[in-house]
Design an enzyme around this catalytic site. Structure first.
Site, PDB file in Angstrom:
ATOM      1  N   ASP A  18       9.803  -2.863  14.825  1.00 15.43           N
ATOM      2  CA  ASP A  18      10.061  -1.598  15.491  1.00 15.43           C
ATOM      3  C   ASP A  18      10.271  -1.870  16.976  1.00 15.43           C
ATOM      4  O   ASP A  18       9.902  -2.934  17.484  1.00 15.43           O
ATOM      5  CB  ASP A  18       8.880  -0.636  15.270  1.00 15.43           C
ATOM      6  CG  ASP A  18       8.973   0.078  13.930  1.00 15.43           C
ATOM      7  OD1 ASP A  18      10.104   0.407  13.514  1.00 15.43           O
ATOM      8  OD2 ASP A  18       7.921   0.301  13.301  1.00 15.43           O
TER       9      ASP A  18
ATOM     10  N   TYR B 164      11.579  -7.639  10.467  1.00 14.33           N
ATOM     11  CA  TYR B 164      11.806  -6.261  10.876  1.00 14.33           C
ATOM     12  C   TYR B 164      10.807  -5.930  11.975  1.00 14.33           C
ATOM     13  O   TYR B 164       9.602  -6.034  11.771  1.00 14.33           O
ATOM     14  CB  TYR B 164      11.636  -5.268   9.711  1.00 14.33           C
ATOM     15  CG  TYR B 164      11.826  -3.866  10.231  1.00 14.33           C
ATOM     16  CD1 TYR B 164      13.103  -3.332  10.380  1.00 14.33           C
ATOM     17  CD2 TYR B 164      10.742  -3.119  10.678  1.00 14.33           C
ATOM     18  CE1 TYR B 164      13.294  -2.086  10.943  1.00 14.33           C
ATOM     19  CE2 TYR B 164      10.927  -1.873  11.243  1.00 14.33           C
ATOM     20  CZ  TYR B 164      12.200  -1.359  11.369  1.00 14.33           C
ATOM     21  OH  TYR B 164      12.386  -0.126  11.948  1.00 14.33           O
TER      22      TYR B 164
ATOM     23  N   GLU C 132      23.287   7.912   5.662  1.00 13.12           N
ATOM     24  CA  GLU C 132      22.998   6.480   5.674  1.00 13.12           C
ATOM     25  C   GLU C 132      23.094   5.932   4.251  1.00 13.12           C
ATOM     26  O   GLU C 132      22.370   6.381   3.372  1.00 13.12           O
ATOM     27  CB  GLU C 132      21.592   6.294   6.240  1.00 13.12           C
ATOM     28  CG  GLU C 132      21.159   4.877   6.424  1.00 13.12           C
ATOM     29  CD  GLU C 132      19.799   4.804   7.137  1.00 13.12           C
ATOM     30  OE1 GLU C 132      19.587   5.509   8.149  1.00 13.12           O
ATOM     31  OE2 GLU C 132      18.950   4.047   6.659  1.00 13.12           O
TER      32      GLU C 132
ATOM     33  N   ARG D  34       0.871  -1.176   0.000  1.00 16.01           N
ATOM     34  CA  ARG D  34       0.000   0.000   0.000  1.00 16.01           C
ATOM     35  C   ARG D  34       0.905   1.223   0.000  1.00 16.01           C
ATOM     36  O   ARG D  34       2.046   1.161   0.440  1.00 16.01           O
ATOM     37  CB  ARG D  34      -0.851   0.074   1.274  1.00 16.01           C
ATOM     38  CG  ARG D  34      -1.512  -1.198   1.680  1.00 16.01           C
ATOM     39  CD  ARG D  34      -2.246  -1.029   3.018  1.00 16.01           C
ATOM     40  NE  ARG D  34      -1.367  -0.494   4.070  1.00 16.01           N
ATOM     41  CZ  ARG D  34      -1.632   0.573   4.797  1.00 16.01           C
ATOM     42  NH1 ARG D  34      -2.728   1.267   4.621  1.00 16.01           N
ATOM     43  NH2 ARG D  34      -0.792   0.972   5.736  1.00 16.01           N
TER      44      ARG D  34
ATOM     45  N   ARG E 267      19.697  -6.958   4.094  1.00 14.28           N
ATOM     46  CA  ARG E 267      20.316  -5.754   3.537  1.00 14.28           C
ATOM     47  C   ARG E 267      21.116  -5.115   4.666  1.00 14.28           C
ATOM     48  O   ARG E 267      20.743  -5.184   5.841  1.00 14.28           O
ATOM     49  CB  ARG E 267      19.264  -4.745   3.041  1.00 14.28           C
ATOM     50  CG  ARG E 267      18.547  -5.183   1.796  1.00 14.28           C
ATOM     51  CD  ARG E 267      19.421  -5.174   0.565  1.00 14.28           C
ATOM     52  NE  ARG E 267      19.826  -3.826   0.182  1.00 14.28           N
ATOM     53  CZ  ARG E 267      20.863  -3.570  -0.630  1.00 14.28           C
ATOM     54  NH1 ARG E 267      21.595  -4.561  -1.112  1.00 14.28           N
ATOM     55  NH2 ARG E 267      21.156  -2.327  -0.954  1.00 14.28           N
TER      56      ARG E 267
ATOM     57  N   ARG F  79      -2.512  10.951   2.595  1.00 15.57           N
ATOM     58  CA  ARG F  79      -3.358  11.696   3.526  1.00 15.57           C
ATOM     59  C   ARG F  79      -3.861  12.937   2.842  1.00 15.57           C
ATOM     60  O   ARG F  79      -3.055  13.695   2.300  1.00 15.57           O
ATOM     61  CB  ARG F  79      -2.531  12.199   4.702  1.00 15.57           C
ATOM     62  CG  ARG F  79      -2.059  11.155   5.617  1.00 15.57           C
ATOM     63  CD  ARG F  79      -1.244  11.846   6.705  1.00 15.57           C
ATOM     64  NE  ARG F  79      -0.595  10.812   7.480  1.00 15.57           N
ATOM     65  CZ  ARG F  79       0.440  11.025   8.255  1.00 15.57           C
ATOM     66  NH1 ARG F  79       0.953  12.243   8.350  1.00 15.57           N
ATOM     67  NH2 ARG F  79       0.966  10.036   8.927  1.00 15.57           N
TER      68      ARG F  79
ATOM     69  N   ARG G 221      19.528   8.844   3.332  1.00 13.05           N
ATOM     70  CA  ARG G 221      19.027   9.846   4.274  1.00 13.05           C
ATOM     71  C   ARG G 221      20.197  10.555   4.926  1.00 13.05           C
ATOM     72  O   ARG G 221      21.283   9.993   5.060  1.00 13.05           O
ATOM     73  CB  ARG G 221      18.252   9.231   5.432  1.00 13.05           C
ATOM     74  CG  ARG G 221      17.329   8.127   5.081  1.00 13.05           C
ATOM     75  CD  ARG G 221      16.505   7.771   6.280  1.00 13.05           C
ATOM     76  NE  ARG G 221      16.727   6.388   6.681  1.00 13.05           N
ATOM     77  CZ  ARG G 221      15.908   5.712   7.483  1.00 13.05           C
ATOM     78  NH1 ARG G 221      14.853   6.294   7.999  1.00 13.05           N
ATOM     79  NH2 ARG G 221      16.180   4.462   7.801  1.00 13.05           N
TER      80      ARG G 221
HETATM   81  P1  FAD Z   1      19.138  -5.749  18.320  1.00  9.95           P
HETATM   82  O1  FAD Z   1      18.910  -4.368  18.763  1.00  9.95           O
HETATM   83  O2  FAD Z   1      19.749  -5.974  17.006  1.00  9.95           O
HETATM   84  O3  FAD Z   1      20.007  -6.467  19.427  1.00  9.95           O
HETATM   85  C1  FAD Z   1      20.552  -7.748  19.223  1.00  9.95           C
HETATM   86  C2  FAD Z   1      21.930  -7.773  19.857  1.00  9.95           C
HETATM   87  O4  FAD Z   1      22.435  -9.108  19.806  1.00  9.95           O
HETATM   88  C3  FAD Z   1      22.934  -6.906  19.122  1.00  9.95           C
HETATM   89  O5  FAD Z   1      23.509  -5.964  20.002  1.00  9.95           O
HETATM   90  C4  FAD Z   1      23.963  -7.906  18.590  1.00  9.95           C
HETATM   91  O6  FAD Z   1      25.281  -7.384  18.590  1.00  9.95           O
HETATM   92  C5  FAD Z   1      23.810  -9.035  19.590  1.00  9.95           C
HETATM   93  N1  FAD Z   1      24.264 -10.319  19.051  1.00  9.95           N
HETATM   94  C6  FAD Z   1      23.920 -10.895  17.884  1.00  9.95           C
HETATM   95  N2  FAD Z   1      24.575 -12.057  17.721  1.00  9.95           N
HETATM   96  C7  FAD Z   1      25.350 -12.229  18.813  1.00  9.95           C
HETATM   97  C8  FAD Z   1      26.274 -13.223  19.230  1.00  9.95           C
HETATM   98  N3  FAD Z   1      26.556 -14.273  18.444  1.00  9.95           N
HETATM   99  N4  FAD Z   1      26.894 -13.089  20.410  1.00  9.95           N
HETATM  100  C9  FAD Z   1      26.659 -11.999  21.211  1.00  9.95           C
HETATM  101  N5  FAD Z   1      25.799 -11.030  20.860  1.00  9.95           N
HETATM  102  C10 FAD Z   1      25.154 -11.130  19.680  1.00  9.95           C
HETATM  103  N6  FAD Z   1      12.569   1.014  15.484  1.00  9.95           N
HETATM  104  C11 FAD Z   1      11.667   1.943  15.872  1.00  9.95           C
HETATM  105  O7  FAD Z   1      10.802   1.641  16.694  1.00  9.95           O
HETATM  106  N7  FAD Z   1      11.725   3.219  15.400  1.00  9.95           N
HETATM  107  C12 FAD Z   1      12.654   3.628  14.512  1.00  9.95           C
HETATM  108  O8  FAD Z   1      12.670   4.792  14.105  1.00  9.95           O
HETATM  109  C13 FAD Z   1      13.608   2.655  14.071  1.00  9.95           C
HETATM  110  N8  FAD Z   1      14.546   3.008  13.173  1.00  9.95           N
HETATM  111  C14 FAD Z   1      15.446   2.074  12.748  1.00  9.95           C
HETATM  112  C15 FAD Z   1      16.408   2.472  11.824  1.00  9.95           C
HETATM  113  C16 FAD Z   1      17.347   1.570  11.370  1.00  9.95           C
HETATM  114  C17 FAD Z   1      18.361   2.030  10.364  1.00  9.95           C
HETATM  115  C18 FAD Z   1      17.318   0.229  11.845  1.00  9.95           C
HETATM  116  C19 FAD Z   1      18.305  -0.772  11.357  1.00  9.95           C
HETATM  117  C20 FAD Z   1      16.366  -0.163  12.770  1.00  9.95           C
HETATM  118  C21 FAD Z   1      15.416   0.752  13.235  1.00  9.95           C
HETATM  119  N9  FAD Z   1      14.449   0.404  14.188  1.00  9.95           N
HETATM  120  C22 FAD Z   1      13.533   1.347  14.594  1.00  9.95           C
HETATM  121  C23 FAD Z   1      14.350  -0.983  14.724  1.00  9.95           C
HETATM  122  C24 FAD Z   1      15.117  -1.217  16.032  1.00  9.95           C
HETATM  123  O9  FAD Z   1      16.483  -1.022  15.814  1.00  9.95           O
HETATM  124  C25 FAD Z   1      14.831  -2.654  16.509  1.00  9.95           C
HETATM  125  O10 FAD Z   1      13.460  -2.782  16.789  1.00  9.95           O
HETATM  126  C26 FAD Z   1      15.575  -3.102  17.770  1.00  9.95           C
HETATM  127  O11 FAD Z   1      16.925  -2.743  17.786  1.00  9.95           O
HETATM  128  C27 FAD Z   1      15.483  -4.613  17.880  1.00  9.95           C
HETATM  129  O12 FAD Z   1      15.931  -5.068  19.132  1.00  9.95           O
HETATM  130  P2  FAD Z   1      16.512  -6.539  19.298  1.00  9.95           P
HETATM  131  O13 FAD Z   1      16.876  -6.683  20.719  1.00  9.95           O
HETATM  132  O14 FAD Z   1      15.570  -7.500  18.696  1.00  9.95           O
HETATM  133  O15 FAD Z   1      17.779  -6.592  18.328  1.00  9.95           O
END
Ligand code: FAD
Length: 387
Positions: free
Chosen positions: A360, A358, A309, A176, A257, A180, A288
């Protein structure tokens, strides 16, 4: 050695939230994190008084009041709303697509005029398509919004994001394209939005501080350097890394990616006048450009920090940012889920890498709390009363 109840792999929001809630229930966790810091991709640091988001702009936005109350236990949030500007070959447009954008594009001033213009553009595209379904992203986008907006605001940006021509990308990527018919540049539709004053990292620091010694974090520690010992020693594991890596990629590699960030400190009070500017042409190599002081509404102070970025192809040497949820990878992911069920029942898989989706941040906090509910048999709602 201490008697840990859990090994948690990854100090991102998922792992840390679980560790904190486990600690509140008297359980002890060891969190291992391969990076040098906690917070995962939400990690921020403060430089020249400016909070810099190390992995791209992170704006907290949600309709989930429970999650909103939850995160505000650990930090004060400002009222930031993302109002993105698009720069297409030097001409500026407001995003997301709204009455301001339509005025800038066509000079239309009322919702009826804008709707008529979009219908006219769509009709031309649909005539071109005839009876067939859109075969690629370009056809899909044009059939949803017409040529003008597609060319200026979607094509180049999307091609840079995916590293492929829009005509070679599958149509399903765009399901989609919300429009707005009001003058409203607020990027997200959610009721609760903001950014923690001073950044996200404090949320996870506060979780550790308030866990009364029940959370130990080992940074610079890759789970895979000690996998066998860890699995032998810990009865329960929460794993938030890549699910295919956990099983040594035995069914093949899930695709991602990646991104590259380039930051610069500039002697300026205010460099671009906005938090985020998208470059939507195909030639500018970045997608960006963020100017961090605007996320905090900081007063002018003589220095500013910007980050560009750049999307890039992913391989195992690069950070995995966005899962590529196409059919092939979805099938592959299912194999790993099956594998986890059969061969690693003591391991919980969570977070964006563990679930290959993905998410948030609000979804991640919510999912982590659901995992806590399951693990500890909580069936009522969490109560996170705070003032
Ligand atoms: P992560 O934050 O990725 O944490 C996982 C951790 O595990 C990492 O620190 C990694 O190093 C560690 N790890 C992985 N493998 C191993 C290993 N083998 N041994 C030890 N440690 C390990 N969300 C929003 O709500 N708003 C936004 O505006 C937004 N913008 C974003 C912009 C970008 C460019 C990106 C990439 C993401 C964005 N997000 C946003 C999403 C947000 O980053 C995620 O929702 C969040 O970080 C996910 O949390 P997580 O704990 O699942 O994973």
């Amino acid at each position: 050695t201490k008697n840990y109840d859990y090994l948690i792999v990854g100090a991102g929001p998922f792992g840390m939230t679980f560790a904190y809630e486990a600690a509140k229930r008297g359980k002890r966790s060891l969190v291992v994190e391969k990076r040098a810091f906690i917070g995962g991709n939400t990690h921020t640091h403060v430089e020249d008084g400016i909070t810099v988001h190390d992995f791209g702009a992170h704006i907290f936005h949600t309709d989930n009041k429970m999650v909103w109350d939850y995160v505000r236990q650990f930090a004060e949030f400002n009222g930031f709303q993302n109002q993105v500007i698009a720069n297409y070959n030097g001409k500026l447009y407001n995003l997301p697509f709204n009455m301001n954008t339509f005025y800038q594009m066509w000079g239309t001033k009322t919702p009826d005029e804008a709707k008529a213009k979009i219908e006219e553009q769509k009709a031309a595209a649909l005539k071109e398509l005839g009876d067939r379904q859109p075969r690629n992203l370009e056809e899909q986008a044009i059939s949803l919004i017409g040529t003008d907006i597609y060319k200026a605001l979607i094509k180049g940006y999307t091609e840079k994001q995916w590293g492929r021509k829009a005509t070679e990308l599958p149509a399903f990527i765009i399901k989609r394209l919300p429009v707005r018919f009001i003058y409203d540049n607020n990027y997200f539709n959610h009721r609760y939005q903001g950014i923690p004053v001073g950044g996200y990292t404090q949320i996870f620091e506060h979780m550790v501080e308030r866990a009364d010694g029940l959370i130990d974090v080992m940074t610079n520690t890759d789970f895979f350097d000690h996998k066998d010992e860890f699995l032998a020693e810990f009865p329960k594991v929460l794993y938030t890394g890549m699910i295919d890596q956990f099983f040594d990629y035995k069914h093949g590699e899930l695709e991602y990616r990646s991104l590259r960030f380039e930051s610069e400190t500039i002697d300026s009070d205010n460099y671009q006048g906005n938090a985020v500017i998208n470059y939507t042409d195909a030639e500018t190599p970045f997608t960006r450009q963020m100017e961090w002081r605007h996320f905090d509404g900081l007063a002018d102070e003589g220095k500013t920090i910007i980050t560009r970025e750049y999307p890039q192809d992913w391989d195992r040497t690069k950070e995995a940012y966005y899962p590529v949820n196409n059919e092939k990878n979805t099938e592959l992911y299912k194999k790993y889920v099956q594998e986890a069920r059969e061969n690693a029942p003591e391991v919980m898989f969570g977070g964006r890498l563990g679930k290959y989706r993905y998410f948030d941040m609000d979804q991640v906090f919510n999912d982590a709390l659901n995992t806590v509910r399951q693990e500890f048999g909580i069936d009522d709602d969490f109560n996170f009363a705070h003032d």
